[in-house]
Design an enzyme around this catalytic site. Sequence first.
Site, short mmCIF file in Angstrom:
data_model
loop_
_atom_site.label_atom_id
_atom_site.label_comp_id
_atom_site.label_asym_id
_atom_site.label_seq_id
_atom_site.Cartn_x
_atom_site.Cartn_y
_atom_site.Cartn_z
N HIS A 56 0.70 -1.38 0.04
CA HIS A 56 0.13 0.20 0.37
C HIS A 56 0.74 1.27 0.15
CE1 HIS A 56 0.86 -0.81 4.20
NE2 HIS A 56 0.11 0.29 4.76
N HIS A 58 1.34 3.82 1.74
CA HIS A 58 1.67 4.21 3.32
C HIS A 58 3.04 4.42 3.15
CE1 HIS A 58 -1.84 3.76 5.97
NE2 HIS A 58 -1.84 5.06 5.25
N ASP A 60 5.63 4.61 5.61
CA ASP A 60 6.80 3.16 5.86
C ASP A 60 6.14 1.76 5.17
OD1 ASP A 60 4.20 3.08 6.90
OD2 ASP A 60 4.86 1.85 8.59
N HIS A 61 5.61 2.13 4.23
CA HIS A 61 5.57 0.93 3.00
C HIS A 61 6.26 1.11 1.52
CE1 HIS A 61 3.53 -1.63 5.50
NE2 HIS A 61 3.25 -0.36 6.20
N HIS A 114 -7.60 -0.76 5.36
CA HIS A 114 -6.47 -0.05 5.99
C HIS A 114 -6.24 1.61 4.89
CE1 HIS A 114 -2.74 0.79 8.89
NE2 HIS A 114 -1.93 1.14 6.99
N ASP A 133 -0.44 -4.10 6.10
CA ASP A 133 -0.94 -3.64 7.58
C ASP A 133 -2.25 -4.68 7.63
OD1 ASP A 133 1.27 -2.50 8.04
OD2 ASP A 133 0.82 -0.70 7.84
N HIS A 171 4.10 -5.20 10.86
CA HIS A 171 5.04 -4.64 12.12
C HIS A 171 4.47 -5.69 12.91
CE1 HIS A 171 4.47 -0.38 10.34
NE2 HIS A 171 3.26 -0.22 10.25
FE FE Z 1 2.20 1.15 8.64
ZN ZN Z 2 -0.05 1.49 7.08
#
Ligand code: FE
Ligand code: ZN
Length: 250
Positions: A56, A58, A60-61, A114, A133, A171
């Site tokens: 996805h 985001h 952090d991805h 998400h 996530d 995570h």
């Molecule tokens: Fe994440």
């Molecule tokens: Zn995420």
Amino acid sequence: MSITIHQFPCLSDNYGFLVRDDATGQAACIDTPDAAAILRELNSLGWTLTHILNTHWHPDHAGGNAEIKAATGCTVVGPAEVERIGTAPDQVVADGDVVMLGETTFAVLDTGGHTLGHVSYVDAADDVAFVGDTLFALGCGRLFEGTPQQMWTSLAKLTALPDQTAVYCAHEYTASNARFALSVDADPALKARADTIFAAREKGEWTVPTSIGLEKATNPFLRAPLLRPDIADPAEAFGAVRAAKDSFQG
Ligand code: FE
Ligand code: ZN
């Protein structure tokens, strides 16, 4: 057919995953939480990166996509929404698509909720799923963009996988998820698992990957219809447990 998976912590609580198709040596990273860490791990393994598989958009991805692509010339594969972090994927994927990493086949599942366009990558031959996530050990992703109905449908696609499927979530949230789970579920199997988790985290051990069978047995989000028999609709029962977690002060 076989793959080798290399897992390492990134940022404060993400995991990086590098996957190599053993037959051809092609390698992919699942998401790009930290470009420097991923390039360092690749270098120490001596692997050549051919693909990024994004779950996805985001940061952090997908935030490390540009730097890793510049350094390796790899192909970026992901849902269309990844464009939101700056560059569109080279190959846009959606539900039902297949991504080949050498001789290894990844089926793309739409697991939105998400984020709206979140996808998961399933290598059924090796019983491995990279779920970003969507599903966590004893948890699930927060509904930033989707509805409870959408996320429940997505989770159902994952629970339809064989019990032995190894679930690589993005995570290490498990201890915090366990504290919430214990607050809504008195099941002895959960209690036993939570004790194991707290002991593992005390020693700094990872609780990822988990498995579909373990999550079906103990994850309070998947068990929501059982935990909320007062709510007839399963997706609404899930939504109620998700909302309780959002406001949980553990
Ligand atoms: Fe994440
Ligand atoms: Zn995420």
